[in-house]
Scaffold this motif. Structure first.
Motif, PDB file in Angstrom:
ATOM      1  N   ALA A  43      71.331 -66.196  -9.758  1.00 31.87           N
ATOM      2  CA  ALA A  43      71.973 -66.981 -10.898  1.00 31.87           C
ATOM      3  C   ALA A  43      72.897 -65.986 -11.779  1.00 31.87           C
ATOM      4  O   ALA A  43      73.750 -66.545 -12.441  1.00 31.87           O
ATOM      5  N   ASN A  44      72.861 -64.685 -11.562  1.00 34.18           N
ATOM      6  CA  ASN A  44      73.581 -63.774 -12.201  1.00 34.18           C
ATOM      7  C   ASN A  44      74.488 -63.021 -11.432  1.00 34.18           C
ATOM      8  O   ASN A  44      75.860 -62.721 -11.911  1.00 34.18           O
ATOM      9  N   LEU A  45      74.332 -62.320 -10.641  1.00 33.80           N
ATOM     10  CA  LEU A  45      75.026 -61.630  -9.511  1.00 33.80           C
ATOM     11  C   LEU A  45      75.801 -60.674 -10.640  1.00 33.80           C
ATOM     12  O   LEU A  45      77.160 -60.532 -10.612  1.00 33.80           O
ATOM     13  N   THR A  46      74.962 -59.804 -11.286  1.00 36.04           N
ATOM     14  CA  THR A  46      75.723 -58.777 -11.782  1.00 36.04           C
ATOM     15  C   THR A  46      74.628 -57.720 -11.943  1.00 36.04           C
ATOM     16  O   THR A  46      73.389 -57.916 -12.232  1.00 36.04           O
ATOM     17  N   SER A  47      74.879 -56.395 -11.938  1.00 33.77           N
ATOM     18  CA  SER A  47      73.824 -55.444 -12.125  1.00 33.77           C
ATOM     19  C   SER A  47      73.546 -54.873 -13.513  1.00 33.77           C
ATOM     20  O   SER A  47      72.485 -55.365 -14.051  1.00 33.77           O
ATOM     21  N   ALA A  48      74.554 -54.187 -14.369  1.00 30.11           N
ATOM     22  CA  ALA A  48      74.028 -53.813 -15.475  1.00 30.11           C
ATOM     23  C   ALA A  48      73.374 -55.034 -16.417  1.00 30.11           C
ATOM     24  O   ALA A  48      72.206 -54.832 -17.321  1.00 30.11           O
ATOM     25  N   GLY A  49      73.915 -56.202 -16.275  1.00 33.51           N
ATOM     26  CA  GLY A  49      73.488 -57.508 -17.401  1.00 33.51           C
ATOM     27  C   GLY A  49      71.986 -57.731 -16.821  1.00 33.51           C
ATOM     28  O   GLY A  49      71.364 -58.152 -17.750  1.00 33.51           O
ATOM     29  N   GLN A  50      71.658 -57.800 -15.451  1.00 35.62           N
ATOM     30  CA  GLN A  50      70.432 -58.078 -15.109  1.00 35.62           C
ATOM     31  C   GLN A  50      69.312 -57.125 -15.606  1.00 35.62           C
ATOM     32  O   GLN A  50      68.363 -57.271 -15.816  1.00 35.62           O
ATOM     33  N   TYR A  51      69.735 -55.785 -15.524  1.00 37.50           N
ATOM     34  CA  TYR A  51      68.750 -54.656 -16.028  1.00 37.50           C
ATOM     35  C   TYR A  51      68.585 -55.003 -17.272  1.00 37.50           C
ATOM     36  O   TYR A  51      67.622 -54.895 -17.891  1.00 37.50           O
ATOM     37  N   ALA A  52      69.629 -55.198 -18.146  1.00 40.28           N
ATOM     38  CA  ALA A  52      69.288 -55.405 -19.506  1.00 40.28           C
ATOM     39  C   ALA A  52      68.401 -56.650 -19.865  1.00 40.28           C
ATOM     40  O   ALA A  52      67.743 -56.794 -20.712  1.00 40.28           O
ATOM     41  N   GLY A  53      68.852 -57.889 -18.968  1.00 41.21           N
ATOM     42  CA  GLY A  53      68.071 -58.920 -19.130  1.00 41.21           C
ATOM     43  C   GLY A  53      66.596 -58.831 -18.938  1.00 41.21           C
ATOM     44  O   GLY A  53      65.803 -59.585 -19.803  1.00 41.21           O
ATOM     45  N   ILE A  54      66.145 -58.250 -17.897  1.00 43.95           N
ATOM     46  CA  ILE A  54      64.730 -58.006 -17.647  1.00 43.95           C
ATOM     47  C   ILE A  54      64.032 -57.171 -18.708  1.00 43.95           C
ATOM     48  O   ILE A  54      62.998 -57.219 -19.016  1.00 43.95           O
ATOM     49  N   THR A  55      64.754 -56.357 -19.193  1.00 46.85           N
ATOM     50  CA  THR A  55      64.376 -55.552 -20.328  1.00 46.85           C
ATOM     51  C   THR A  55      64.100 -56.356 -21.382  1.00 46.85           C
ATOM     52  O   THR A  55      63.115 -56.302 -22.127  1.00 46.85           O
ATOM     53  N   VAL A  56      64.952 -57.197 -21.799  1.00 45.69           N
ATOM     54  CA  VAL A  56      64.931 -58.269 -22.946  1.00 45.69           C
ATOM     55  C   VAL A  56      63.766 -59.132 -22.804  1.00 45.69           C
ATOM     56  O   VAL A  56      62.814 -59.286 -23.692  1.00 45.69           O
ATOM     57  N   MET A  57      63.631 -59.784 -21.575  1.00 41.45           N
ATOM     58  CA  MET A  57      62.492 -60.599 -21.325  1.00 41.45           C
ATOM     59  C   MET A  57      60.883 -59.870 -21.171  1.00 41.45           C
ATOM     60  O   MET A  57      60.257 -60.211 -21.685  1.00 41.45           O
ATOM     61  N   ALA A  58      61.024 -58.711 -20.763  1.00 46.68           N
ATOM     62  CA  ALA A  58      59.880 -57.877 -20.645  1.00 46.68           C
ATOM     63  C   ALA A  58      59.351 -57.434 -22.175  1.00 46.68           C
ATOM     64  O   ALA A  58      57.943 -57.353 -22.163  1.00 46.68           O
ATOM     65  N   ALA A  59      60.367 -57.238 -22.972  1.00 44.11           N
ATOM     66  CA  ALA A  59      59.854 -56.844 -24.336  1.00 44.11           C
ATOM     67  C   ALA A  59      59.550 -58.034 -25.083  1.00 44.11           C
ATOM     68  O   ALA A  59      59.271 -58.091 -26.417  1.00 44.11           O
ATOM     69  N   ALA A  60      59.796 -59.290 -24.550  1.00 44.24           N
ATOM     70  CA  ALA A  60      59.708 -60.449 -25.243  1.00 44.24           C
ATOM     71  C   ALA A  60      60.699 -60.431 -26.475  1.00 44.24           C
ATOM     72  O   ALA A  60      60.354 -61.060 -27.666  1.00 44.24           O
ATOM     73  N   GLY A  61      61.919 -60.256 -26.127  1.00 43.09           N
ATOM     74  CA  GLY A  61      62.787 -60.150 -27.499  1.00 43.09           C
ATOM     75  C   GLY A  61      63.243 -61.664 -27.276  1.00 43.09           C
ATOM     76  O   GLY A  61      63.064 -62.452 -26.738  1.00 43.09           O
ATOM     77  N   GLY A  62      64.237 -61.972 -28.484  1.00 43.12           N
ATOM     78  CA  GLY A  62      64.532 -63.191 -28.863  1.00 43.12           C
ATOM     79  C   GLY A  62      65.786 -63.672 -27.927  1.00 43.12           C
ATOM     80  O   GLY A  62      66.470 -62.835 -27.114  1.00 43.12           O
TER      81      GLY A  62
END
Lengths: 229, 105
Positions: A43-62
């Motif tokens: 759904a994203n096809l992007t490296s840096a964005g995905q790394y950041a995205g799973i970090t936000v999800m894993a930390a239960a960010g908003g």
């Protein structure tokens, strides 16, 4: 044209396979299932964005944090779409831009800009295919079989992407002093942002924007009209 | 994080990423005539690639020395105008071989 696109996409696909392989490993170690990791990549096809995205999800960010971080990290794509829109053939508009625009990444953008005077939509479509498959399969392989692949193979896959970048930069820099200047400025800035400790807080996506905008702006001021076709 | 929540986050993530790519792509319809802006946009790809390559390439493998071998191989072949795939695969092979050599010591 579609065949040429597919062929030009092979090195990108190889590089993506190895990069997304490590993304898959990272996602699973952050508590995501293999299919979640694959879905994120598809759904994203992007490296840096995905790394950041799973970090936000894993930390239960908003959700807002998710939206802002994705916007900031990926804003470089907006710059690339404008650049790309200046080189596309007449037929490459409307629905084709809506669909194929999804495939704009750093590498696909750079290869497309490097090929011909005019970017054909069939070429661009072909160019996206192998990288997309590589990105998806790499994530799948990484999240399912983790550390099975020997390091020496990962290393070799990993540099393929850089090899391709170099293959784009060097011939143009050899032909044009203006490009050589822009490349040199960008490299110096990039090294400064990387090595000087006070710049630690700057994300890698944002660092690319700073380097690219500054170097290109200087290039445009000093050498207007000298850009390659 | 349950399945529903995951999909919500994924939707925001993918949505923002997609819009950032596509909105400027469909909004800009005309060719830009200003020579400074044209040049700026023309230099962007080289500047982006250069910033991504250096210094990142030197830390893309386990050993600095094998990355350096791959880098030099790529620069030389690219200088003589070899194709993307030739340059990329040659530097991969160089990293593979030099990695094996370093592993042996």
């Amino acid at each position: 044209m579609i065949k040429k696109g597919i062929r030009d996409g092979i090195p990108i696909g190889l590089g993506y396979f190895s990069v997304s392989f490590s993304f898959g490993i990272l996602a699973v170690s952050n508590g995501f299932t293999w299919w979640e990791a694959v879905l994120i990549s598809m759904a994203n096809l992007t490296s840096a964005g995905q790394y950041a995205g799973i970090t936000v999800m894993a930390a239960a960010g908003g959700l807002l944090e998710m939206a802002i971080s994705q916007f900031v990290i990926n804003i470089r794509y907006a710059l690339m779409s404008v650049s790309l829109s200046q080189k596309t053939e007449e037929k490459f508009k409307g629905i084709y831009r809506l669909i194929l625009g999804f495939g704009i990444t750093d590498e696909i953008f750079a290869v497309a800009m490097n090929t011909a005077k005019e970017i054909k939509r069939s070429y661009f479509f072909g160019l996206i295919i192998i990288p997309y498959i590589g990105w998806t399969l790499g994530t799948l392989a990484g999240s399912v079989c983790g550390n099975i692949m020997p390091d020496v193979v990962c290393d070799a896959l990993g540099i393929a992407l850089y090899g391709m970048f170099i293959a784009i930069i060097v011939p143009s820099a050899r032909r044009s002093k203006a490009v050589l200047f822009v490349v040199a400025v960008s490299v110096v800035l990039s090294c400064m942002l990387y090595y000087i400790p006070i710049f630690d807080k700057i994300s890698s996506g944002f660092a690319i924007i700073i380097c690219a905008v500054t170097a290109s702006a200087l290039g445009a001021l000093l050498f207007p009209g000298s850009e390659p076709d | 994080m349950d399945g529903y929540e995951f999909l919500l986050y994924l939707g925001v993530m993918a949505g923002v990423t997609y819009l950032v790519r596509v909105v400027p792509f469909i909004l800009v319809k005309n060719k830009i005539e200003n020579k400074y802006i044209k040049s700026f946009l023309g230099y962007i790809p080289y500047a982006v690639l250069a910033a991504m390559t250096v210094p990142g390439v030197f830390y893309s493998t386990r050993y600095f020395i094998s990355a350096l071998c791959g880098f030099i191989t790529a620069v030389i072949l690219a200088y003589f105008g070899k194709s993307l795939i030739t340059v990329a695969l040659s530097s991969s092979v160089m990293v593979f071989v030099s990695g094996l050599v370093v592993d042996c010591f």
